[in-house]
Enzyme design. Structure first.
Site, PDB file in Angstrom:
ATOM      1  N   LYS A 117      47.865  22.528 -17.050  1.00  0.00           N
ATOM      2  CA  LYS A 117      46.843  22.877 -18.027  1.00  0.00           C
ATOM      3  C   LYS A 117      47.442  22.764 -19.431  1.00  0.00           C
ATOM      4  O   LYS A 117      48.504  23.341 -19.702  1.00  0.00           O
ATOM      5  CB  LYS A 117      46.350  24.307 -17.801  1.00  0.00           C
ATOM      6  CG  LYS A 117      45.700  24.544 -16.446  1.00  0.00           C
ATOM      7  CD  LYS A 117      44.249  24.138 -16.444  1.00  0.00           C
ATOM      8  CE  LYS A 117      43.557  24.579 -15.158  1.00  0.00           C
ATOM      9  NZ  LYS A 117      42.123  24.262 -15.157  1.00  0.00           N
ATOM     10  N   ASP A 147      45.153  18.683 -17.566  1.00  0.00           N
ATOM     11  CA  ASP A 147      43.780  19.191 -17.668  1.00  0.00           C
ATOM     12  C   ASP A 147      43.627  19.920 -18.988  1.00  0.00           C
ATOM     13  O   ASP A 147      44.241  20.965 -19.213  1.00  0.00           O
ATOM     14  CB  ASP A 147      43.482  20.139 -16.506  1.00  0.00           C
ATOM     15  CG  ASP A 147      42.024  20.588 -16.472  1.00  0.00           C
ATOM     16  OD1 ASP A 147      41.245  20.159 -17.348  1.00  0.00           O
ATOM     17  OD2 ASP A 147      41.672  21.362 -15.566  1.00  0.00           O
ATOM     18  N   GLU A 173      42.154  15.343 -17.590  1.00  0.00           N
ATOM     19  CA  GLU A 173      40.785  15.799 -17.351  1.00  0.00           C
ATOM     20  C   GLU A 173      40.176  16.348 -18.637  1.00  0.00           C
ATOM     21  O   GLU A 173      40.820  17.122 -19.356  1.00  0.00           O
ATOM     22  CB  GLU A 173      40.771  16.906 -16.293  1.00  0.00           C
ATOM     23  CG  GLU A 173      41.168  16.452 -14.912  1.00  0.00           C
ATOM     24  CD  GLU A 173      41.157  17.597 -13.912  1.00  0.00           C
ATOM     25  OE1 GLU A 173      40.325  18.529 -14.064  1.00  0.00           O
ATOM     26  OE2 GLU A 173      41.998  17.577 -12.990  1.00  0.00           O
ATOM     27  N   ASP A 198      35.242  16.192 -15.769  1.00  0.00           N
ATOM     28  CA  ASP A 198      35.197  17.396 -14.937  1.00  0.00           C
ATOM     29  C   ASP A 198      33.966  18.205 -15.338  1.00  0.00           C
ATOM     30  O   ASP A 198      32.885  18.076 -14.768  1.00  0.00           O
ATOM     31  CB  ASP A 198      36.489  18.177 -15.115  1.00  0.00           C
ATOM     32  CG  ASP A 198      36.536  19.460 -14.302  1.00  0.00           C
ATOM     33  OD1 ASP A 198      35.551  19.785 -13.632  1.00  0.00           O
ATOM     34  OD2 ASP A 198      37.565  20.166 -14.343  1.00  0.00           O
ATOM     35  N   LYS A 225      33.720  19.547  -8.283  1.00  0.00           N
ATOM     36  CA  LYS A 225      33.768  20.947  -7.874  1.00  0.00           C
ATOM     37  C   LYS A 225      32.423  21.272  -7.223  1.00  0.00           C
ATOM     38  O   LYS A 225      31.445  21.608  -7.903  1.00  0.00           O
ATOM     39  CB  LYS A 225      34.004  21.857  -9.085  1.00  0.00           C
ATOM     40  CG  LYS A 225      35.375  21.710  -9.738  1.00  0.00           C
ATOM     41  CD  LYS A 225      35.549  22.756 -10.836  1.00  0.00           C
ATOM     42  CE  LYS A 225      36.975  22.775 -11.370  1.00  0.00           C
ATOM     43  NZ  LYS A 225      37.216  21.691 -12.325  1.00  0.00           N
TER      44      LYS A 225
END
Length: 308
Positions: A117, A147, A173, A198, A225
């Site tokens: 992240k 991400d 992402e 995403d 997701k």
């Protein structure tokens, strides 16, 4: 029939589009009149379009019933022969020293992919973190996914991507906030690092809007997701569209319990059934976050997820 099906309605603040004030009354209505809601017809799916989490949970429970109420949603090598799904090591946000420690702990289990992240610190500090990782593991030894969760603005992002490019990053992402389709399309066309959508996909429930989104932006990858996208039919549609446009994809959990995590893993596995050697690294490590998770037949060892 005496068979119970179980599914998880995963609602996540600041991510889910489900109406937080209406979701419990809607769940109560469905539970009290369950025979009116299954099997899931197009009309029922339309009625639940504003509740993708409920749609995912209900669809999962119905699949469980159809497979005998044994926690099986999709049959594949994963459910029948303990085939393993490769999972990325996930490095959550923390101060830079903590993130470096988390990377070191992850490397001890020999992952093939680490997802980091980024976006909370200055790019120089984050580049140093990634540089140190690359000193330990080359691109042939370790895939690095990043991400950003939409952390960067459209003015700064090209400088960020240019700074990160020398580290042979697999993908990043959602580098900018969702909803900026023209800016994202420009970025995907220009970027030295492949871009994955995403959050951009969340709330897009109409087939024609899915097509329009992918054709406009033309991302390199999409990240699915299912709890946030409305379950398996909607996720299947994203996969079919992506594959028809030569867009890669993988799926991730979004802090579901072991119930939702198992369903997502089985759904992924079913897409690779018969071509297991083609399976790519998935994002299914979030179940480790819980101290009070439900019992499961899932096992995670050295970033390989399996049932048994």
């Amino acid at each position: 029939t005496g068979v119970n099906g179980v599914g998880e309605c995963g609602v996540f603040p600041d991510l889910s589009v489900d109406d937080s004030l209406k979701i419990e009354p809607m769940l109560t209505t469905i539970c009290e009149t369950i025979n009116d809601w299954v099997p899931l017809t197009p009309d029922i799916r339309q009625a639940l379009r504003d509740f993708p989490a409920i749609l995912c949970g209900l669809e999962s429970a119905w699949l469980d019933v159809q497979h005998g109420g044994r926690g099986i949603y999709f049959k594949s090598e994963f459910t029948e022969s303990s085939a393993k799904i490769p999972v990325n090591g996930l490095i959550w946000m923390g101060d830079m020293n903590i993130m470096a420690e988390r990377i070191q702990l992850a490397l001890a289990h020999d992952p093939t992919c680490i997802k980091i992240k980024i976006g909370a610190y200055d790019v120089e500090s984050e580049c140093r973190l990634i540089h140190d990782l690359r000193q330990k593991k080359s691109a042939s030894e370790l895939m690095i996914r990043l991400d950003a969760n939409g952390a960067y603005n459209s003015e700064a992002i090209k400088d960020v991507l240019s700074a990160l490019a020398p580290y042979e990053i697999h993908s990043i992402e959602q580098p900018i906030r969702q909803g900026q389709h023209d800016a994202m399309a420009d970025l995907c066309d220009w970027s030295p690092i492949p871009i994955a959508l995403d959050e951009e996909l969340i709330g897009v429930m109409d087939s024609d809007k899915k097509v329009q989104l992918l054709k406009t932006i033309q991302p390199h990858y999409i990240v699915l997701k299912p709890s946030l996208l409305g379950g398996w039919v909607h996720s299947d549609e994203w996969v079919a569209l992506a594959e028809s446009m030569s867009i890669g994809w993988w799926a991730t959990s979004a802090c579901e319990s072991n119930i939702g995590l198992s369903a997502i893993a089985q759904w992924i596995a079913h897409h690779y059934s018969g071509r297991w050697s083609d399976i790519t690294v998935q994002g299914l490590g979030t179940g480790q976050l819980y101290t009070n998770n439900v019992d499961t037949t899932l096992n995670l060892l050295n970033y390989q997820l399996y049932m048994g």
